[in-house]
Write an enzyme that holds these catalytic residues in place. Structure first.
Site, PDB file in Angstrom:
ATOM      1  N   TYR A  37      -4.415  -1.354  -3.934  1.00  0.00           N
ATOM      2  CA  TYR A  37      -4.479  -2.707  -3.487  1.00  0.00           C
ATOM      3  C   TYR A  37      -4.272  -2.714  -1.978  1.00  0.00           C
ATOM      4  CZ  TYR A  37       0.728  -2.354  -2.474  1.00  0.00           C
ATOM      5  OH  TYR A  37       1.861  -2.046  -2.258  1.00  0.00           O
ATOM      6  N   ARG A  60      -8.819   0.979   5.071  1.00  0.00           N
ATOM      7  CA  ARG A  60      -7.647   1.664   4.340  1.00  0.00           C
ATOM      8  C   ARG A  60      -8.058   1.452   2.863  1.00  0.00           C
ATOM      9  NH1 ARG A  60      -1.511   0.101   4.916  1.00  0.00           N
ATOM     10  NH2 ARG A  60      -2.230  -1.611   3.913  1.00  0.00           N
ATOM     11  N   ARG A 109     -10.557   3.363 -25.250  1.00  0.00           N
ATOM     12  CA  ARG A 109      -9.420   3.908 -25.726  1.00  0.00           C
ATOM     13  C   ARG A 109      -8.362   4.426 -24.775  1.00  0.00           C
ATOM     14  NH1 ARG A 109     -13.343   7.017 -26.461  1.00  0.00           N
ATOM     15  NH2 ARG A 109     -14.188   5.962 -28.491  1.00  0.00           N
ATOM     16  N   HIS A 112      -6.226   9.909 -20.675  1.00  0.00           N
ATOM     17  CA  HIS A 112      -5.665   9.754 -19.346  1.00  0.00           C
ATOM     18  C   HIS A 112      -6.883  10.176 -18.272  1.00  0.00           C
ATOM     19  CE1 HIS A 112      -1.886  10.468 -21.144  1.00  0.00           C
ATOM     20  NE2 HIS A 112      -0.995  10.430 -19.838  1.00  0.00           N
ATOM     21  N   LYS A 157      -2.507   3.518  -1.322  1.00  0.00           N
ATOM     22  CA  LYS A 157      -1.831   2.309  -1.491  1.00  0.00           C
ATOM     23  C   LYS A 157      -2.262   2.010  -2.781  1.00  0.00           C
ATOM     24  CE  LYS A 157      -0.816  -2.027   0.703  1.00  0.00           C
ATOM     25  NZ  LYS A 157       0.573  -2.037   0.904  1.00  0.00           N
ATOM     26  N   GLU A 189       9.946   6.326   5.087  1.00  0.00           N
ATOM     27  CA  GLU A 189       9.685   5.079   5.001  1.00  0.00           C
ATOM     28  C   GLU A 189      10.449   3.944   4.355  1.00  0.00           C
ATOM     29  OE1 GLU A 189       5.545   4.073   4.004  1.00  0.00           O
ATOM     30  OE2 GLU A 189       5.697   5.245   2.202  1.00  0.00           O
ATOM     31  N   LEU A 213       2.928   5.663   3.550  1.00  0.00           N
ATOM     32  CA  LEU A 213       1.770   5.041   3.626  1.00  0.00           C
ATOM     33  C   LEU A 213       1.633   4.544   5.372  1.00  0.00           C
ATOM     34  CD1 LEU A 213      -0.277   3.263   1.883  1.00  0.00           C
ATOM     35  CD2 LEU A 213       1.006   1.349   2.715  1.00  0.00           C
TER      36      LEU A 213
HETATM   37  N1  PDD Z   1       3.450  -3.274   1.806  1.00  0.00           N
HETATM   38  N2  PDD Z   1       4.877   1.502   3.353  1.00  0.00           N
HETATM   39  C1  PDD Z   1       4.797   1.077   2.255  1.00  0.00           C
HETATM   40  C2  PDD Z   1       5.200   1.697   0.996  1.00  0.00           C
HETATM   41  C3  PDD Z   1       4.241  -0.261   2.021  1.00  0.00           C
HETATM   42  O1  PDD Z   1       4.437  -0.759   0.688  1.00  0.00           O
HETATM   43  C4  PDD Z   1       3.711  -1.341   3.155  1.00  0.00           C
HETATM   44  C5  PDD Z   1       3.259  -2.507   3.021  1.00  0.00           C
HETATM   45  C6  PDD Z   1       3.781  -0.477   4.528  1.00  0.00           C
HETATM   46  C7  PDD Z   1       3.350  -1.206   5.833  1.00  0.00           C
HETATM   47  O2  PDD Z   1       2.180  -1.218   5.793  1.00  0.00           O
HETATM   48  P1  PDD Z   1       1.418  -2.575   6.347  1.00  0.00           P
HETATM   49  O3  PDD Z   1       1.640  -2.662   7.860  1.00  0.00           O
HETATM   50  O4  PDD Z   1      -0.147  -2.335   6.133  1.00  0.00           O
HETATM   51  O5  PDD Z   1       1.802  -3.821   5.744  1.00  0.00           O
HETATM   52  C8  PDD Z   1       4.343   0.690   4.667  1.00  0.00           C
HETATM   53  C9  PDD Z   1       2.860  -4.331   1.625  1.00  0.00           C
HETATM   54  C10 PDD Z   1       3.159  -5.463   2.389  1.00  0.00           C
HETATM   55  C11 PDD Z   1       3.207  -4.568  -0.049  1.00  0.00           C
HETATM   56  O6  PDD Z   1       3.191  -3.903  -0.543  1.00  0.00           O
HETATM   57  O7  PDD Z   1       3.514  -5.743  -0.324  1.00  0.00           O
END
Ligand code: PDD
Length: 300
Positions: A37, A60, A109, A112, A157, A189, A213
């Site tokens: 996503y 990305r 069905r 995995h 992501k 993070e 991420l």
């Molecule tokens: N999340 N690390 C993680 C695990 C994240 O889920 C996100 C962003 C970031 C920051 O990425 P960015 O600068 O591209 O928003 C880092 C989004 C906002 C979410 O899942 O809603």
């Protein structure tokens, strides 16, 4: 119902109210969390809502899809057209976000391994978004720490967000905005944000790679630091360095950059948002204004 409560969403070629959108239960996203996503901020401008850093978000998305071997259902022009349609279908006053979601598709069905001849499921939704208020920025936010127990493909992501969900819940239960994760004593993070520390005027970020991420704001914060004359280093950050930081901040699409002034109940530095945060926040607003001006110039 208003678009705010029941947005017009896109699902596999059809547009309709969110409350009526349906997916088959054998969708691989539902059964296995097999999908990826994106969350792209949309800022209110006099010419309508404008995406920020969309090129980078689409790049990305393409990388995430490639890493899990889902064929990208659209090229960048196709995604842009879809996002513009979603914005037009959900006209509204304030800032918003557009959520893009692609799963491997609906299987015949449960099993995995990837099914043959499967068509990805594509879902697009616009939601209103309120960025942190000036008051909350002036005060800064609380964060708690926890051990990072996620897998080692955090660079994807992925919609499989159980580890992140549990960390967000940990923050909520501890009256904190975010959980800052550590793996083997090193900063990774937040549950949904990247984390930055400042020591003696210098900015540090955890290394890009499979443990985090790479936020779209990662490279942006680097650019902003350069613009503001703040030295930046990407390197491993120990738990001791995190706890001893003069400043801590998080960045994400929905928070921009946000100061953390209390960590595990203890003040960060002097307990106030710091000078490096303030400089980066100002530079963020300037970068946004520049990109949004270009958007308006194209709209004329
Ligand atoms: N999340 N690390 C993680 C695990 C994240 O889920 C996100 C962003 C970031 C920051 O990425 P960015 O600068 O591209 O928003 C880092 C989004 C906002 C979410 O899942 O809603």
């Amino acid at each position: 119902m208003s678009h705010e409560l029941d947005p017009i969403v896109y699902l596999n070629g059809e547009w309709g109210p969110l409350s009526e959108a349906r997916i088959p239960v054998l969708d691989r996203g539902f059964i296995f969390g097999d999908g990826v996503y994106e969350v792209v901020p949309l800022y209110a401008t006099p010419d309508g809502r404008a995406p920020f850093r969309l090129t980078q978000h689409l790049a990305r998305l393409t990388r995430s899809l490639g890493k899990i071997r889902i064929h990208n259902p659209f090229d960048d022009a196709g995604w842009r057209a879809l996002i513009n349609q979603a914005i037009d279908a959900n006209k509204g006053e304030g800032d918003a976000l557009v959520y893009l979601h692609v799963t491997r598709g609906v299987a015949k069905r449960r099993g995995h391994a990837f099914p043959a001849d499967i068509t990805p499921t594509v879902f697009v939704m616009v939601n209103p978004l309120t960025f942190p208020s000036a008051e909350s920025r002036a005060q800064g936010a609380r964060a708690v720490t926890a051990e990072d127990k996620r897998w080692l493909h955090c660079d994807i992501k992925s919609i499989s967000l159980l580890g992140n969900v549990l960390m967000a819940q940990h923050a909520a239960e501890n009256d904190a905005l975010e959980t800052i994760q550590l793996r083997d004593g090193l900063l990774t993070e937040g549950s949904s944000s990247n984390v930055w520390i400042v020591k003696s005027g210098k900015l540090f970020g955890a290394p890009r790679g499979p443990r985090i991420l790479e936020g779209i704001r990662y490279a942006l914060v680097e650019e902003l630091a350069l613009e503001a004359g703040i030295a930046f280093e990407e390197r491993e950050i120990t738990e001791a360095e995190l706890r001893d930081a003069d400043e801590i901040m998080i960045s994400s699409a929905t928070k921009e950059v946000m100061p953390i002034t209390v960590l595990d109940g203890a003040p960060v530095g002097d307990g106030q948002p710091g000078a490096v945060y303030a400089a980066l926040y100002d530079a963020y607003q300037r970068a946004k204004a520049r990109e949004l001006r270009q958007f308006s110039a194209r709209a004329e």
